[in-house]
Write a protein that holds these residues in place. Sequence first.
Motif, PDB file in Angstrom:
ATOM      1  N   GLN A   1       3.280  -5.769  -1.281  1.00 57.27           N
ATOM      2  CA  GLN A   1       3.741  -5.172  -0.023  1.00 57.27           C
ATOM      3  C   GLN A   1       3.642  -6.175   1.122  1.00 57.27           C
ATOM      4  N   LEU A   2       2.568  -6.948   1.170  1.00 57.86           N
ATOM      5  CA  LEU A   2       2.390  -7.920   2.243  1.00 57.86           C
ATOM      6  C   LEU A   2       3.303  -9.125   2.067  1.00 57.86           C
ATOM      7  N   LYS A   3       3.470  -9.582   0.835  1.00 53.85           N
ATOM      8  CA  LYS A   3       4.310 -10.748   0.560  1.00 53.85           C
ATOM      9  C   LYS A   3       5.781 -10.461   0.868  1.00 53.85           C
TER      10      LYS A   3
ATOM     11  N   CYS B   1      -4.880   2.622  -1.397  1.00 57.62           N
ATOM     12  CA  CYS B   1      -4.516   1.820  -0.234  1.00 57.62           C
ATOM     13  C   CYS B   1      -3.228   2.416   0.342  1.00 57.62           C
ATOM     14  N   THR B   2      -3.167   2.524   1.674  1.00 58.58           N
ATOM     15  CA  THR B   2      -1.983   3.077   2.328  1.00 58.58           C
ATOM     16  C   THR B   2      -1.373   2.031   3.248  1.00 58.58           C
TER      17      THR B   2
ATOM     18  N   THR C   1       2.920   5.014   2.691  1.00 58.06           N
ATOM     19  CA  THR C   1       2.965   5.019   1.234  1.00 58.06           C
ATOM     20  C   THR C   1       1.565   4.706   0.724  1.00 58.06           C
ATOM     21  N   THR C   2       1.050   5.557  -0.167  1.00 59.30           N
ATOM     22  CA  THR C   2      -0.281   5.369  -0.717  1.00 59.30           C
ATOM     23  C   THR C   2      -0.197   5.073  -2.198  1.00 59.30           C
ATOM     24  N   LYS C   3      -0.946   4.079  -2.620  1.00 55.75           N
ATOM     25  CA  LYS C   3      -1.014   3.700  -4.033  1.00 55.75           C
ATOM     26  C   LYS C   3      -2.415   4.020  -4.539  1.00 55.75           C
ATOM     27  N   PHE C   4      -2.495   4.762  -5.642  1.00 59.82           N
ATOM     28  CA  PHE C   4      -3.751   5.056  -6.315  1.00 59.82           C
ATOM     29  C   PHE C   4      -3.758   4.313  -7.638  1.00 59.82           C
TER      30      PHE C   4
ATOM     31  N   GLU D   1      13.179   0.424   4.333  1.00 55.93           N
ATOM     32  CA  GLU D   1      12.786   1.636   5.057  1.00 55.93           C
ATOM     33  C   GLU D   1      13.803   1.972   6.152  1.00 55.93           C
ATOM     34  N   GLU D   2      14.256   0.958   6.897  1.00 50.09           N
ATOM     35  CA  GLU D   2      15.257   1.191   7.942  1.00 50.09           C
ATOM     36  C   GLU D   2      16.567   1.690   7.347  1.00 50.09           C
TER      37      GLU D   2
END
Length: 70
Positions: free
Chosen positions: A40-42, A19-20, A24-27, A51-52
């Motif tokens: 990430q969504l929470k 998922c990206t 950032t991609t997580k495998f 990131e900023e």
Amino acid sequence: MRIIKHFNPHFPERETYKCTIRYTTKFGTLDEVNQWRDDQLKNEDYYKSLEESNIKAAGEFYKKLNYKGY
């Protein structure tokens, strides 16, 4: 931010997913990728501010860099 089944030719017997989100991609296994995506969504506001902050820090670093090209 879809979760996609990923085929790795080096390990064809493993079920790997990816998922990206924001470059950032997580495998990993489906559970690992689901947990990462949910986190990430929470905590989206926190990750965006992080990131900023990283972008600003990199900009300051390159402003102060005194590279001569040697």
